[in-house]
Design an enzyme around this catalytic site. Structure first.
Site, PDB file in Angstrom:
ATOM      1  N   GLU A  68       0.855  -1.193   0.000  1.00 40.13           N
ATOM      2  CA  GLU A  68       0.000   0.000   0.000  1.00 40.13           C
ATOM      3  C   GLU A  68       0.890   1.242   0.000  1.00 40.13           C
ATOM      4  O   GLU A  68       1.871   1.318   0.752  1.00 40.13           O
ATOM      5  CB  GLU A  68      -0.924   0.014   1.217  1.00 40.13           C
ATOM      6  N   ASP A 121      -5.988  -4.367  -7.691  1.00 41.44           N
ATOM      7  CA  ASP A 121      -7.247  -3.636  -7.533  1.00 41.44           C
ATOM      8  C   ASP A 121      -6.949  -2.149  -7.382  1.00 41.44           C
ATOM      9  O   ASP A 121      -7.094  -1.584  -6.306  1.00 41.44           O
ATOM     10  CB  ASP A 121      -7.992  -4.186  -6.299  1.00 41.44           C
TER      11      ASP A 121
END
Length: 291
Positions: A115, A160
């Site tokens: 992330e 994603d």
């Protein structure tokens, strides 16, 4: 730094399709005792509060998971999904893909979470932890290429992105092709939005800043590469011309395992009427590259 936060969209109809597909793929890998590596390139926070200001601002979960909770189903895949997420929904939460993966993985499996967002990486580290879990604060595309191939031959990569900028669709194509050359035994699962009022697809992605038609062009770009197979799964909760913005979403699956297409189609037969915003809702499961 990009500003996208998935907390505004957690539990929407795109998440339902993505997470049911994710669970089916992980379940398939678990059919063998040997461990595997799960890599999530855009992990987000891991768990989301549906009573947060962000979630309540859009209320997208009301057209997603809340259409399903409490409904009876005859399909085992949908039942397993609802059993997992309903336990979080009782506490006004929704599990993101990292939390779903963590709940399904075994001691011999490894979880790699990536992330970039400064706040989301803090939330991810607070929400996730445990043995065999590695968390990386870095760009998901760069991280995927740097961390592959892992020691384990078997695995799955979930991609994603936010698609916050139009060029990211091409970045997905380029990164997946490069990663596949390094780790061609992995399953690659790519989520993408279906956006209303689509413009003509432009494979170069350079004609405008519009995101309309970009998902279709991304699929065309992937289809030109000689993957072992490429499966397209789409759920449309309404027709594009009847919507403003995202009217559905899809999953592009590279190295889709045997019978995955049949199992996801059986799930969508039950899901689509429950998720439908009107009688124009539909789904499709198509091989873009067949073995």
């Amino acid at each position: 730094m990009l500003s996208y936060r998935h907390s505004f969209h957690a539990g929407n109809h795109g998440d339902v399709l993505k997470h049911i597909s994710q669970m089916l793929l992980i379940d398939k890998l678990k059919s063998k005792n040997k461990g595997f590596c799960y890599i999530d390139t855009h992990s987000g926070a891991g768990i989301y509060q549906l009573d947060s200001d962000e979630a309540l601002k859009t209320k997208e979960f009301q057209q997603g998971i809340d259409c399903l909770v409490g409904k009876s189903t005859q399909n085992q895949t949908v039942s397993d999904y609802l059993s997992l997420v309903s336990s979080y929904r009782k506490f006004m939460q929704y599990p993101g893909s990292p939390e779903i993966a963590k709940s399904m993985l075994r001691p011999q499996d490894k979880l790699v979470l990536i992330e970039l967002h400064n706040q989301e990486i803090q939330n991810l580290r607070s929400n996730m932890g445990g043995k065999n879990i590695a968390i990386h604060h870095r760009d998901g595309y760069e991280g995927l290429l740097a961390l592959t191939p892992p020691e384990m031959q078997r695995g799955i990569v979930l991609i994603d992105p936010s698609y916050e900028v139009a060029s990211e669709y091409q970045q997905v194509v380029d990164t997946v092709i490069s990663a596949y050359k390094k780790w061609n035994s992995a399953i690659y699962a790519i989520w993408y939005p279906l956006i209303a009022d689509r413009a003509a697809a432009d494979p170069s992605f350079s004609s405008s800043n519009s995101k309309q038609g970009k998902s279709e062009s991304m699929l065309e770009g992937l289809q030109q590469h000689p993957f072992k197979n490429l499966l397209k799964v789409e759920l449309r909760v309404t027709k594009g011309e009847q919507a403003a913005g995202m009217y559905g979403s899809g999953m592009a699956i590279i190295n889709a395992p045997w019978q995955f297409d049949h199992r996801v189609q059986e799930a969508l037969v039950e899901l689509t009427p429950l998720m439908a915003q009107n009688d124009s809702a539909s789904f499709s499961v198509d091989w873009l590259i067949a073995e």
